[in-house]
Write an enzyme that holds these catalytic residues in place. Structure first.
Site, PDB file in Angstrom:
ATOM      1  NE  ARG A 189      -6.853  -3.773 -22.930  1.00  0.00           N
ATOM      2  CZ  ARG A 189      -6.301  -2.885 -22.110  1.00  0.00           C
ATOM      3  NH1 ARG A 189      -5.967  -3.233 -20.871  1.00  0.00           N
ATOM      4  NH2 ARG A 189      -6.084  -1.646 -22.529  1.00  0.00           N
ATOM      5  NE  ARG A 197       3.826  -0.946 -20.211  1.00  0.00           N
ATOM      6  CZ  ARG A 197       2.960  -1.889 -20.591  1.00  0.00           C
ATOM      7  NH1 ARG A 197       1.653  -1.731 -20.361  1.00  0.00           N
ATOM      8  NH2 ARG A 197       3.378  -2.981 -21.196  1.00  0.00           N
ATOM      9  CE  LYS A 244      -2.242  -0.894 -13.031  1.00  0.00           C
ATOM     10  NZ  LYS A 244      -1.921   0.536 -13.096  1.00  0.00           N
ATOM     11  CG  ASP A 278      23.321   5.349  29.043  1.00  0.00           C
ATOM     12  OD1 ASP A 278      23.955   4.501  29.689  1.00  0.00           O
ATOM     13  OD2 ASP A 278      22.102   5.530  29.173  1.00  0.00           O
TER      14      ASP A 278
END
Length: 598
Positions: free
Chosen positions: A194, A28, A23, A524
């Protein structure tokens, strides 16, 4: 078009019927592309195209002449799993197109799609969640858009993946310090309301603080902590208490406090300690909720230090001790600074630490005491710390963020890793260490790195470069997995060394004894062998300057490169502003030119 919304829950549901997404704390929004025009609108159906031109530009650059309707979130990234809501809010307040376009260039917003409702004129709302997610991924692949959140990608429309297993999404949320998790049932359709088919589970910041006042006019309680012995206000909260709890709390404040007529509020000395959860903070708490009363906690325990610790969102099972311990005198660095740094860089360094036998350098007293190397995992290490036994030593393997944070709390300042995974003799990468005689000769390392870059480009090899955190640079060539042994790569590294000496004898040396190198750059090659280690990307160094072994972009490797900017604080800001130069590293697999492998 209506939006489908989630129901809040405290516990993450588990079971085969659930899938999970991270989330993000943003705006939105839905995005509709009709083949030539983009509409971007919020839950309140406010149009957002003018506010976020970078998103609209991505539509025109990447969307073909096909219809698509996406549901998602507009965000400003802090890291791949965390969004900055307050910065987004400030961005949304901009009104002039000049300032909006300037902001979009400096810190572009992104539309993170988590659902697709229409694709190529096909309505998908009545299809199952699983089918919609697969359609979303294939659509983004077809469009050439990222299928995972990638903060600094120029494509500002990306998608949020789903996860099948609760433990994986919980790990992701912990790693990134995400706002929360959304759980969705596999077979639900998009109803535009919802629904219990979508659950949101917050993973908030949690703080112990005390109550300072109550304002009857709005029902808010003021909370704070002690700073330098004085009570200071952090913000306000009115939610989370039951009716009875609130009435009892107000009664206690009225009976034991005093009425401030000018401020029109009841004030009380620090005595009532509560636990407060909140989503984010900027001058005040966002979505603050009282969680509980801490009746056995004295108000003196609520300090500025506890406030700073709350911001780390430190895992519960990992100890966090003595954060006020001084580690460096100059620059002034405390243990909490190092812990905060490790928490921030964990998502970027862990891919390089995972599955590798770790050697650390511990500084129990910071720069004020002796340091020591540690390979053997101590007996007191917690059970979640992974180990692997090799040659009678139980090495720590930092496979997850909690292990790294535990090591940080143990003041393991430096992290050194081998060139292969675990006890595997196959080589993961070739690393060439460019070591100038001193920090004042850093320009030699810059020149040497560019010589190697030019050579590897001609050989068709993708190379990466990193500041060592000390006085030199290190050039990386990631290799095809499980293909090359150390014995097989040795002729190549020797050939590279010989080439450098032949082409630039004025610059390079392979003389092992420092006193015989003069003012040349030591390349190296012997460092690269089985059993040898190198400082890990993003490890802090225990030197006096407290610099970081920081990955670089090749275009930075010029005479303008200043090694002193790679401080603990500078690297954190750099990651937010520029991202990680090693982001493509794990997907890069070079095949070496043909050479004698006998």
């Amino acid at each position: 078009m209506s939006f489908m919304l989630a129901v809040s829950r405290k516990q993450l549901p588990e079971g085969e019927q659930w899938h999970y997404e991270l989330k993000y704390d943003g705006y939105r929004a839905q995005l509709i592309w009709d083949g030539s025009t983009c509409i971007l609108f919020s839950r309140n159906h406010n149009r957002l195209e003018k506010q976020f031109p970078e998103i609209i530009d991505t539509c025109h650059r990447y969307f073909p002449k096909k219809t698509v309707h996406l549901d998602g979130e507009i965000v400003l990234f802090q890291n791949p799993g965390l969004a900055d809501f307050h910065a987004l809010k400030r961005r949304h307040r901009l009104r002039s197109q000049t300032s909006i376009h300037a902001a979009s260039r400096k810190r572009p917003a992104c539309f993170l799609a988590f659902d697709v409702l229409v694709a190529e004129d096909r309505e998908l709302k009545n299809e199952s969640y699983i089918k919609r997610k697969k359609e979303l991924e294939s659509t983004f692949v077809d469009f050439g858009l990222p299928t995972n959140p990638t903060p600094h990608d120029t494509r500002r429309i990306q998608s949020i993946p789903m996860y099948e297993h609760a433990e994986i999404i919980q790990y992701q949320a912990n790693l990134y310090r995400s706002e929360g998790i959304v759980a969705k049932t596999n077979q639900h359709i998009y109803t535009g309301e919802r629904s219990e088919s979508w659950l949101k589970i917050k993973t908030p910041y949690v703080l112990s603080c005390f109550i300072l006042s109550y304002t009857p006019a709005n029902g808010y309680f003021e909370v704070g902590v002690y700073k330098n012995g004085e009570a200071v206000t952090l913000g306000q909260c009115a939610h989370g208490l039951s009716k009875m709890e609130k009435e009892t709390l107000v009664t206690i404040i009225k009976h034991n406090g005093r009425w401030n007529a000018e401020a029109r509020k009841h004030e009380i000395d620090p005595s009532i300690v509560v636990t407060l959860a909140f989503t984010t903070y900027s001058n005040d708490f966002r979505e603050a909720q009282f969680q509980s009363f801490e009746l056995n906690t004295p108000a003196s325990r609520c300090t500025w230090e506890t406030w700073e610790n709350a911001g780390l969102k430190w895992p519960k099972r990992v100890a966090l001790t003595h954060p006020d311990k001084a580690l460096w005198e100059a620059p002034k660095i405390f243990k909490r600074d190092f812990l905060a740094y490790t928490r921030t860089v964990a998502p970027f360094c862990l891919p390089h630490l995972a599955k590798r036998l770790l050697t650390v350098v511990r500084y129990p007293h910071g720069r004020f005491g002796e340091a020591f190397f540690q390979k053997q995992c101590p007996d007191y290490a917690p059970s979640y710390v992974d180990t692997e036994t090799f040659e009678d030593t139980d090495y720590i393997v930092a496979n997850h963020v909690d292990t790294l944070l535990w090591l940080a709390n143990q003041l393991a300042i430096e992290w050194h890793i081998p060139f292969s995974l675990s006890s595997n003799r196959y080589v993961e990468e070739i690393v060439l260490d460019l070591d100038p005689p001193d920090a004042g000769a850093f320009s030699l390392a810059i020149d040497g790195a560019n010589v190697l870059k030019e050579l590897f480009d001609r050989l068709g090899l993708t190379s990466f470069v990193k500041f060592s955190g000390n006085k030199g640079l290190q050039v990386y060539i990631p290799l095809i997995k499980n293909r090359y042994t150390y014995e097989e790569t040795h002729p190549f590294t020797e050939a590279i060394g010989a080439y450098c000496l032949q082409q630039r004898p004025d610059l390079f040396t392979r003389e092992r004894f420092k006193k015989n190198r003069g003012r040349k750059l030591y390349i190296d090659i012997p460092q690269y062998a089985f059993g040898k280690t190198i400082i890990a990307p993003y490890s802090l160094r225990g030197n006096g300057e407290a610099l970081v072994a920081c990955p670089l972009f090749w275009e930075e490797v010029s005479s303008n490169l200043d090694r002193t900017v790679f401080t603990l604080h500078g690297v954190q800001q750099r990651l937010e502003d520029q991202g990680c130069p090693f982001l493509p590293y794990m997907k890069t697999q070079n095949q070496l030119p043909d050479f004698d492998r006998r």
